[in-house]
Design an enzyme around this catalytic site. Structure first.
Site, mmCIF file in Angstrom:
data_model
loop_
_atom_site.group_PDB
_atom_site.id
_atom_site.type_symbol
_atom_site.label_atom_id
_atom_site.label_comp_id
_atom_site.label_asym_id
_atom_site.label_seq_id
_atom_site.Cartn_x
_atom_site.Cartn_y
_atom_site.Cartn_z
ATOM 1 C CE LYS A 186 29.859 4.913 -6.001
ATOM 2 N NZ LYS A 186 28.866 4.073 -6.709
ATOM 3 C CG ASP A 222 25.961 -4.679 3.020
ATOM 4 O OD1 ASP A 222 25.771 -5.762 3.593
ATOM 5 O OD2 ASP A 222 27.091 -4.217 2.800
ATOM 6 N N GLY A 275 34.916 0.520 -2.938
ATOM 7 C CA GLY A 275 34.651 -0.331 -4.087
ATOM 8 C C GLY A 275 35.750 -0.229 -5.127
ATOM 9 C CG ASP A 319 27.176 -4.808 -9.286
ATOM 10 O OD1 ASP A 319 27.216 -6.053 -9.203
ATOM 11 O OD2 ASP A 319 27.988 -4.064 -8.705
ATOM 12 C CB VAL A 373 30.565 5.264 0.331
ATOM 13 C CG1 VAL A 373 29.377 6.072 0.858
ATOM 14 C CG2 VAL A 373 30.309 4.818 -1.102
ATOM 15 N N GLY A 429 19.714 2.853 6.449
ATOM 16 C CA GLY A 429 20.076 1.534 6.957
ATOM 17 C C GLY A 429 20.372 1.532 8.434
ATOM 18 C CB SER A 430 19.721 -0.660 11.083
ATOM 19 O OG SER A 430 18.523 0.084 11.082
ATOM 20 C CD GLU A 466 17.357 7.776 1.067
ATOM 21 O OE1 GLU A 466 16.795 7.912 2.173
ATOM 22 O OE2 GLU A 466 16.802 7.276 0.063
#
Length: 438
Positions: free
Chosen positions: A163, A250, A143, A287, A148, A224-225, A221
């Site tokens: 991060k 995401d 970002g 955001d 990350v 997500g997939s 943690e």
């Protein structure tokens, strides 16, 4: 002692402490600087601050304002004697004691891309505070102010997200007290805010490590997939630097053209519950967008990236003047460069997000379109819930994308909207049962 012995002693000293002979110009410049310090120390009024460090104080409370939690090295007091010693040595030519060579290694300035590549190939090493507990994996995302990576916790093999927050990008006067430290200290606001949040749809804070270099590592943690297709499961950044990214988790990647109405409702109910929790605790994310919502294969979501998050202002004088989000998610009042409170703007942003989920594209593509505020659906587009206009998804989108922040729907009203209410109640019951069993 013989002349030979004296010569040998002199030679040994010169070998142990080699010095560069100063020219007359060098001596004169040093003499001029030392003279100024001598007279400054001579006529400086006695300070009530004996340690020589300037402790700025808050104008309202009078308390010490701490901008950097790192301990400062003790500085020598500027006395007349010290200044006079410098003045005398300007022409005598004596040198300060040399520091050990191990402490004299100059700091190497590297770019973020070089840092990422170094962490991945092992040429750049993190401190033992991190490496004794975690093992780095691959790059997830980069970002504006951070990147990350994945990592594995060595004690139990748990996969986590790390991060890398560049401290030079975060103004020190915005840092907040470290709630997880028994000895005090200050951390970037993202860490301090996550430390106080506990909700099933908000990414879970696990740990943080303050590196001696330019990074603070926020460990959360990993949720997500992998939504990217196999053909694009990883991409290389920067050509031959060897930096590869993992597949994305995401919502941006989850949306393939558009989401079916039931799936969109399932995901948006969780987003709404997370927003309600944040606002109830006096926090605005600032955001919201599809890239800041991570989704697993069961469509369970987490809100991530609290780098722009802040407390909700308590007075109009404290309203936000600077926009921290993404341009296409900006509300009309932000486009007009007005001061804003936060929650109303947040509702507009989640409205853009809901439209993107069900339509598959952004409702606005320019500031002019945002200011106009006309929500256009693609020709021939319809939703299952469109048969009940005043209770369907299209109606909720219209209420969220109301150009007037005074009449724009609130998060409490969103939770009660007929299109979402049953799904919200389902998750509320599930969360309460999970909390009670825990």
């Amino acid at each position: 002692m013989s002349c030979i012995e004296l010569h040998q002693m002199k030679t040994c000293r010169e070998e142990e402490e080699p010095t560069k002979r100063r020219s007359f110009a060098d001596k004169f410049n040093l003499f001029r600087a030392s003279t100024g310090e001598f007279f400054a120390a001579l006529f400086k009024p006695r300070s009530s601050n004996p340690d020589g460090i300037d402790h700025s104080r808050d104008g309202n409370s009078g308390s010490v304002v701490v901008e950097d939690e790192r301990p400062q090295e003790p500085q020598p007091r500027k006395t007349v004697l010290n200044a006079f010693n410098k003045l005398g040595t300007a022409f005598i030519g004596s040198t300060a004691p040399r520091t050990p060579s191990s402490d004299a290694v100059p700091e190497v300035v590297t770019t973020r891309a070089e840092d990422m590549a170094g962490f991945l190939n092992g040429s750049k090493v993190l401190s033992p505070n991190f490496t004794k507990r975690y093992k780095l994996g691959r790059l997830l995302v980069e970002g504006r102010f951070a990147f990350v990576m994945t990592a594995t916790r060595l004690t139990d093999g748990r996969k986590v997200a790390v991060k890398f927050i560049d401290v030079d990008k975060i103004p020190r006067n915005t840092w907040l007290p470290d709630r997880g430290s028994a000895t005090g200290g200050y951390v970037p606001p993202e860490i301090a805010i996550l430390q106080q949040l506990d909700h099933p749809n908000i990414i879970q804070y696990i740990d943080h490590v303050v590196e001696p270099t330019k990074y603070v590592l926020l460990i959360t943690e990993l949720h997500g997939s992998d939504w990217q297709r196999a053909s694009s499961s990883s991409t290389t950044l920067g050509g031959d630097d060897g930096v590869t990214t993992c597949t994305s988790f995401d919502l941006f990647e989850c949306i393939d053209h558009r989401l079916p109405d039931p799936v969109a409702r399932k995901i948006f109910a969780q987003i709404a519950l997370a927003v309600n929790y944040l606002h109830a605790n006096g926090i605005v994310h600032r955001d919201f967008k599809d890239e800041n919502v991570v989704v697993d294969s069961n469509y369970n979501i987490r809100i991530i990236d609290f780098g722009s998050a802040a407390p909700i202002p308590k007075s109009q004088r404290a309203f936000f003047a600077q926009f921290q989000g993404t341009a296409l998610y900006a509300s009309p009042e932000i486009v007009r460069k007005e001061m804003y409170r936060g929650p109303e703007d947040e509702m507009w942003a989640v409205g853009v997000l809901l439209y993107t989920m069900v339509v598959g594209g952004s409702p606005f593509h320019s500031d002019a379109e945002i200011l106009e505020g006309t929500v256009r659906m693609p020709r021939g587009f319809h939703l299952e819930s469109d048969k009940d206009y005043h209770g369907g998804c299209r109606h909720l989108i219209q209420r969220l994308l109301d150009c007037d922040p005074e009449t724009r729907i609130t998060i409490e009203e969103v939770l009660e909207h007929s299109w979402l209410k049953k799904e919200v109640e389902f998750y509320q019951t599930a969360y309460q049962s999970s909390h009670m069993s825990a």
